[in-house]
Scaffold this motif. Structure first.
Motif, PDB file in Angstrom:
ATOM      1  N   GLN A 272      -1.903  -2.129   0.445  1.00 45.92           N
ATOM      2  CA  GLN A 272      -2.986  -2.642   1.273  1.00 45.92           C
ATOM      3  C   GLN A 272      -4.081  -3.239   0.422  1.00 45.92           C
ATOM      4  OE1 GLN A 272      -2.352  -2.904   4.235  1.00 45.92           O
ATOM      5  NE2 GLN A 272      -0.726  -1.426   4.545  1.00 45.92           N
TER       6      GLN A 272
ATOM      7  N   LEU B 248       1.103   5.024   0.061  1.00 46.40           N
ATOM      8  CA  LEU B 248       0.210   3.876   0.063  1.00 46.40           C
ATOM      9  C   LEU B 248      -0.050   3.454  -1.366  1.00 46.40           C
ATOM     10  CD1 LEU B 248      -2.319   5.147   2.707  1.00 46.40           C
ATOM     11  CD2 LEU B 248      -0.410   3.599   3.077  1.00 46.40           C
TER      12      LEU B 248
ATOM     13  N   THR C  41       3.386   1.094   1.619  1.00 45.69           N
ATOM     14  CA  THR C  41       2.404   0.110   2.083  1.00 45.69           C
ATOM     15  C   THR C  41       1.421  -0.216   0.970  1.00 45.69           C
ATOM     16  OG1 THR C  41       2.599   0.977   4.329  1.00 45.69           O
ATOM     17  CG2 THR C  41       0.710  -0.432   3.856  1.00 45.69           C
TER      18      THR C  41
ATOM     19  N   PHE D 299      -2.247  -6.902   7.387  1.00 48.70           N
ATOM     20  CA  PHE D 299      -1.052  -6.321   7.971  1.00 48.70           C
ATOM     21  C   PHE D 299      -0.632  -7.171   9.153  1.00 48.70           C
ATOM     22  CE2 PHE D 299       1.477  -2.499   7.706  1.00 48.70           C
ATOM     23  CZ  PHE D 299       2.164  -2.510   8.895  1.00 48.70           C
TER      24      PHE D 299
ATOM     25  N   GLY E  87       1.097  -5.271   2.235  1.00 47.32           N
ATOM     26  CA  GLY E  87       1.769  -4.899   3.451  1.00 47.32           C
ATOM     27  C   GLY E  87       2.821  -3.822   3.269  1.00 47.32           C
ATOM     28  N   PRO E  88       3.410  -3.386   4.364  1.00 48.24           N
ATOM     29  CA  PRO E  88       4.441  -2.345   4.313  1.00 48.24           C
ATOM     30  C   PRO E  88       5.777  -2.937   3.908  1.00 48.24           C
ATOM     31  CG  PRO E  88       4.072  -2.999   6.573  1.00 48.24           C
ATOM     32  CD  PRO E  88       3.082  -3.782   5.756  1.00 48.24           C
TER      33      PRO E  88
END
Length: 903
Positions: A540, A453, A538, A561, A514-515
């Motif tokens: 975020q 992340l 990801t 997302f 986002g991923p």
């Protein structure tokens, strides 16, 4: 003087005296030998005195030393002379010794003449008047010796001229043998020698003349059977050196004469366009008609221009040979366009057109033949190919590799046609196999990366573990060509790439949301090797934590997302997007989530749970994006608040200690502690007792609120400046809050705002919200319910909680404080708000509500406990509310208790 044997001399010898020197001379008589004795006296011109001696011994004393000469009579007196005019005599012997005379002979003729090739020759009596010397030497022995041989204009040297050297015998016979084919004139000299010594030799010479005759020429053929390959076209055949060892006779004839070849039987008009010819150099030439096969027998002889006079010969014997026109298959041939072929692991079948070039089947007449390639492959692994390399008759190379296989292969290629090998034909390339290599490079591997992340602003180093990151070609130049390795996060380029080894690289992801899959691309000399991660990295904007429906556990989610997510726009306002619950860890805990924070590329969450993921985790755990792990051995009570402060994570709640484990005993650290990723510690020198309800980190300052000091029944808020702890007390007003607790704090321009369930601050009546300016506490309005969260956007203050009125005005659960006035955000929400997150020009709202602005569905998205309200920075007006899309997971969300930014 007197001498004996006067006949020994030709004249009387002479002795001449001059001064004190006397010269003696004589001349021996001719042919006289012998010995002569000489007696020599020297006389002068002095006189002698006569004397008479009367008795013995009686010379006068004065004459005793003078020479006396007396007569020889007996008795006295004796008469004599006193004095002398000549010396005493001296003897001399002269011997005349004998001398050898040279022998004599002469040649009766000045020359002898023979024809060439006449063989051995004798000429009796050619030498005459052979004598040993005078009569006294007739008993001496004599012999002839060849003195020298000298060419007189002959082409040949003396060594080449004679097969047997000339000899001369005492009977006067001369014999010799000239070498075959030679001719010319030689001066031959002989010496007659005796054994008398002295002048014992005599020399004379004559000419030996060998008259020439012509000798027959001769030759050899290099090939008695000439084979010519029929090509389908007119063929002009030339063979140099067909005639070898050609001689026109003698050596001088090779120079002075010319030869001409004559052929017989080579005049078949059905086969030859022009007659067969052999030139003076021995080169055979002829022209064949197109498409004719056959055989002809020929003979050839050579004739010189030396004639046949005196038995000469000018023609050689003939030699046979044959000419045969046959069909002989010519070897096929080809070239390779490259000696190195590269492919990639797991690539589709490889086809390279025109890999074999310049494919020749032989001659033009053989163009209809079929060719095939034979390939012998030596691979580094027996499993490298599932289709072995092959080359078709058009030169196309084709092969395919097994899935997951890579390595090297050496391939040896040859070509064959179907023309056969009759008559010595060749149906394979004659220069041997041609070699080329096939290298199948492995695709890079990504075994994992961390963090999973990331922050939407990027800038945090991403470590990728895998294999085959180094370029496989020109590896010695790798460090000068680091830009050959590229990393992409989605479609964006990861910056500051460092390839640490073939198994590890790092880079810094750019800003994004986002991923996104991680893709590693390695640029090789002729291709690119690439791999994409199975899992996503990801980025975020925010993190959510809360309670799943029906109180069955806790969840965490990420956003924006899903279908509406995207990168930050020009106004830096994220797209509404949605939030995603990771189903592989849902629910993530056995009880609800109360606090959440991003720390060291992990999501740390806290609450009252005893289990997180599949692990035992007491009140606090972490999530990497793929794995849930406990944070240390856990705590003995609930976690209410998490804040990042410098390089540590501040954890507050109702716990009193860190639980023990096999690594060590429990630690009584109180209800406010820090975690640096490895160790738990207190802050400063203070151990807090009681409950911590809220924390706020602002640069180097840390604010802490809760039930940690019960003086006068006040719930205390304290400040840590990096070194010391201090209470927040006014000079006029008191310390802390009363009548309830602080649940939220925020800071605007060094002014602290607190919210909660209290009824006073510093002793000043205030309901649920107050502010501290660094000196005193101040009221900020009357709310009819508690405040759970405070946030700021610039100078704007937002409050969210259980309230529905502020100062008597209806404001449903969320309010904006601007220019000293509280105002609603549209129609607000229909349930309590637990957490607020300001980001860019938007405010994210987290709570337990199903309507926003009186609506349960906004833009086809159902409202489920989260939404956002954005402020229009251009027009300074409110924007519309937007729902956060949970997609298929919306029914599992019970309530949202915490929303924080992704750091």
């Amino acid at each position: 003087f007197e001498y004996t044997n006067p006949q020994l001399f030709a004249q009387v010898p002479q002795l001449v005296v001059e001064g004190t020197v006397g010269t003696f001379s004589f001349q021996p008589a001719q042919d006289k030998i012998g010995e002569s004795q000489f007696t020599i006296r020297l006389k002068d011109s002095g006189k002698r005195v006569p004397i008479t001696i009367f008795n013995e011994g009686g010379l006068p004393p004065e004459q005793s030393a003078v020479a006396v000469e007396l007569d020889s009579t007996d008795g006295y007196p004796k008469k004599g002379w006193v004095g002398s005019d000549e010396s005493a005599p001296h003897s001399l012997t002269i011997r005349v010794l004998p001398v050898n005379d040279p022998p004599r002979f002469r040649f009766g003729l000045p020359e002898v003449v023979v024809w060439a090739d006449s063989g051995f020759q004798q000429f009796p009596g050619i030498a005459i008047d052979i004598e040993a010397g005078p009569e006294d030497e007739l008993d001496q022995s004599v012999s002839f010796r060849l003195s020298f041989v000298e060419t007189q204009g002959s082409f040949y040297s003396s060594e080449q001229f004679f097969a047997s050297k000339p000899e001369l015998f005492l009977n006067g016979t001369l014999q010799f043998e000239a070498a075959p084919t030679v001719s010319g004139v030689m001066l031959v000299s002989f010496t007659l020698e005796d054994d008398g010594g002295g002048d014992d030799a005599y020399e004379d010479g004559l000419l030996i003349v060998v008259l020439p005759i012509n000798h027959a020429p001769s030759f050899s053929l290099s090939d008695s059977a000439v084979r010519v390959d029929e090509t389908g076209d007119v063929v002009t055949f030339t063979q140099e050196g067909f005639v070898t060892n050609l001689t026109l006779g003698a050596q001088d004839e090779d120079i002075s004469q010319r030869g001409t070849f004559t052929l017989f039987g080579c005049d078949d008009e059905t086969m030859f366009m022009e007659g067969t010819h052999i030139d003076a150099a021995g080169t055979l030439t002829f022209s064949l008609k197109a498409g004719v096969l056959g055989h002809v027998d020929c003979e050839v002889l050579v004739r010189d221009d030396g004639g046949t006079a005196n038995g000469g010969k000018d023609t050689s014997t003939s030699k046979p040979f044959s000419i045969e026109v046959i069909t002989v298959n010519q070897a096929p041939s080809f070239d390779l366009s490259s000696f190195s072929v590269f492919s990639l692991e797991n690539s589709p079948p490889v086809r390279i057109s025109h890999f074999a070039t310049n494919i020749s089947r032989g001659r033009t007449v053989e163009e209809s033949q079929r060719v095939s390639f034979q390939l012998r492959t030596l691979a580094s692994s027996p499993y490298l190919f599932n289709m072995e390399p092959r080359i078709d008759d058009l030169g196309t190379l084709a092969f395919s590799t097994m899935a997951g296989e890579y390595g090297d292969a050496e391939v040896y290629a040859s070509i064959r046609d179907d023309g056969g090998t009759e008559n010595g034909g060749l149906d394979q390339n004659v220069i041997g196999d041609k070699w080329f290599s096939i290298t199948t490079y492995p695709q890079p591997r990504i075994y994992g990366f961390s963090p999973v992340l990331g922050s939407p602003v990027g800038g945090v180093e991403l470590t990728i573990e895998g294999r085959f990151f180094h370029p496989r070609t020109d590896t010695e130049l790798f460090h000068q060509h680091v830009d050959r390795v590229h990393v992409f996060v989605g479609d964006a380029v990861c910056q500051d790439i460092t390839v640490h080894s073939d198994e590890k690289l790092t880079c810094v992801p750019p800003a994004g949301q986002g991923p996104k899959k991680i893709r590693v691309l390695v640029r090789e000399r002729m291709m690119n090797r690439t791999v994409e991660s199975e899992t996503a990295f990801t980025q975020q904007v925010f993190l959510l934590g809360g309670i799943v429906s029906e109180m069955s556990g806790g969840f965490i989610a990420f956003g924006p997302f899903g279908r509406n997510s995207g990168n930050l726009g020009p106004s830096q306002i994220p797209a509404p997007g949605g939030a995603m619950i990771h189903r592989d860890v849902h629910p993530i805990a056995d009880k609800g989530i109360r606090a959440i924070a991003s720390f060291q590329a992990q999501i740390v969450f806290g609450g009252t749970f005893l289990k997180a993921g599949n692990n035992s985790a007491h009140s606090i755990a972490s999530y990497s994006g793929s794995t849930v792990s406990p944070v240390g051995p856990g705590l003995d009570g609930a976690v209410s608040t998490l804040s990042r402060y410098g390089q540590v994570l501040v954890v507050g709640g109702s716990f009193t200690k860190v639980l023990g484990s096999e690594l060590g005993p429990s630690l009584m650290l109180g209800s406010l502690i820090t975690w640096d990723g490895h160790l738990w510690s207190t802050i400063g020198d203070r151990v807090f007792s009681g409950m911590i309800t809220s924390t706020l980190a602002n640069a180097s300052l840390l604010y802490v609120a809760g039930h940690f000091d019960d003086r006068d029944g006040q719930n205390t808020v304290a400040l840590f400046d990096g070194e010391h702890w201090m209470p927040i007390c006014g000079r006029v007003s008191g310390c802390g809050v009363g009548g309830g607790e602080i649940l939220a704090m925020t800071n605007i321009e060094n002014v602290l705002f607190v919210g909660g369930t209290f009824t006073s601050a510093g002793g000043i009546p205030c309901n649920s919200i107050a502010r501290w300016d660094g000196q005193e506490w101040f009221q900020l309005g009357n709310l009819n319910g508690g405040v759970n969260s405070l946030a700021s956007l610039g100078a704007l203050l937002f409050a969210g909680g259980f309230f529905t009125e502020i100062n008597g005005d209806a404001i449903s659960h969320i309010a904006l404080y601007k220019s000293g006035v509280w105002q609603p955000l549209g129609g607000g929400v229909n349930g309590p708000v637990y957490s607020l997150l300001p980001m860019s020009a938007c405010l994210y709202v987290c709570g337990e509500f199903g309507q926003v602005d009186g609506k349960s569905v906004i833009r086809e998205v159902s409202v489920r406990h989260t939404a956002r309200w954005c402020f229009d920075p251009a027009n300074n007006v409110d924007s519309m509310w937007e729902a956060i899309d949970f997609g298929d997971s919306i029914s599992t969300i019970g309530s949202c208790r915490a929303i924080v930014p992704m750091a």
